[in-house]
Design a protein around this motif. Sequence first.
Motif, mmCIF file in Angstrom:
data_model
loop_
_atom_site.group_PDB
_atom_site.id
_atom_site.type_symbol
_atom_site.label_atom_id
_atom_site.label_comp_id
_atom_site.label_asym_id
_atom_site.label_seq_id
_atom_site.Cartn_x
_atom_site.Cartn_y
_atom_site.Cartn_z
ATOM 1 N N ARG A 1 -0.561 -5.452 -10.599
ATOM 2 C CA ARG A 1 -0.873 -6.728 -9.951
ATOM 3 C C ARG A 1 0.172 -7.081 -8.892
ATOM 4 O O ARG A 1 -0.141 -7.359 -7.739
ATOM 5 N N HIS A 2 1.433 -7.018 -9.310
ATOM 6 C CA HIS A 2 2.486 -7.423 -8.383
ATOM 7 C C HIS A 2 2.731 -6.381 -7.296
ATOM 8 O O HIS A 2 3.084 -6.727 -6.176
ATOM 9 N N VAL B 1 0.434 -4.567 -5.855
ATOM 10 C CA VAL B 1 -0.620 -4.774 -4.848
ATOM 11 C C VAL B 1 -0.296 -5.986 -3.971
ATOM 12 O O VAL B 1 -0.401 -5.932 -2.743
ATOM 13 N N ILE B 2 0.131 -7.078 -4.614
ATOM 14 C CA ILE B 2 0.431 -8.297 -3.856
ATOM 15 C C ILE B 2 1.639 -8.086 -2.940
ATOM 16 O O ILE B 2 1.606 -8.446 -1.758
ATOM 17 N N ALA C 1 0.722 -5.862 0.053
ATOM 18 C CA ALA C 1 -0.115 -6.561 1.030
ATOM 19 C C ALA C 1 0.710 -7.574 1.818
ATOM 20 O O ALA C 1 0.620 -7.652 3.043
ATOM 21 N N GLU C 2 1.547 -8.326 1.109
ATOM 22 C CA GLU C 2 2.357 -9.342 1.788
ATOM 23 C C GLU C 2 3.387 -8.696 2.715
ATOM 24 O O GLU C 2 3.647 -9.197 3.810
ATOM 25 N N ARG D 1 3.108 -5.900 4.296
ATOM 26 C CA ARG D 1 2.408 -5.434 5.487
ATOM 27 C C ARG D 1 2.167 -6.602 6.444
ATOM 28 O O ARG D 1 2.405 -6.506 7.651
#
Lengths: 120, 79
Positions: free
Chosen positions: B41-42, B44-45, B48-49, B51
């Motif tokens: 979960r973390h 992936v977040i 994304a952040e 990037r």
Amino acid sequence: MFRGRRGWFCRSVSADLRALWVAEGGTISGPHAADFLFSCDASHPDTLRIYQSLDYIEDKATVFHAYYLSVVAHADMKTSVPLGHFILPPACLQKEIRRKIGKFIWEQDQHSSVEKHNEE
Amino acid sequence: PTDNCSKMLENRCSGCKAGGKSLNSRNFSKLLHSCPYQCDRHKVIVEAEDRYKSELRKSLICNQKILLTPQRRRLGSDS
Ligand SMILES: [Zn+2]
């Protein structure tokens, strides 16, 4: 729980959730002085401004969904509520994140009365 | 062994464990980045952040260049 902490609130956050923050001892402040940044809508202009700030770029401004405050208010062990499950990423990333790891924690609780209050 | 397993899961990600007593919007991202065992979960977040942030950084630098270029040219022709 939040005594002495300063919180900034996006206008997308309901008055109820702000009241929970104050009830836990928190104070309301501007975005630069705040220890906590709360929002209920990543695409709200207030919150967009955070995502475009230097603080955010430099990893010094994580936005949390204000639903966290509702969960804390109802928890027996307030300190054990994992803050990290309430990270609110920019709206343009949410679709991709949801595809990879499923719904966000505030989207799963369909029966929460708090969610209904979020509409302005 | 099962106890060890659950302990490992428990210790897997500091972003999942920590409550809001010592953590806040200012130090959370640093904590996640320094955590060697990010959960899915973390991870992936954070990816994304990160990037998003690097794209924003690039566009900021671009804007700065546009602002600075005429000034630099003028200085160059003066000297
Ligand atoms: Zn985690």
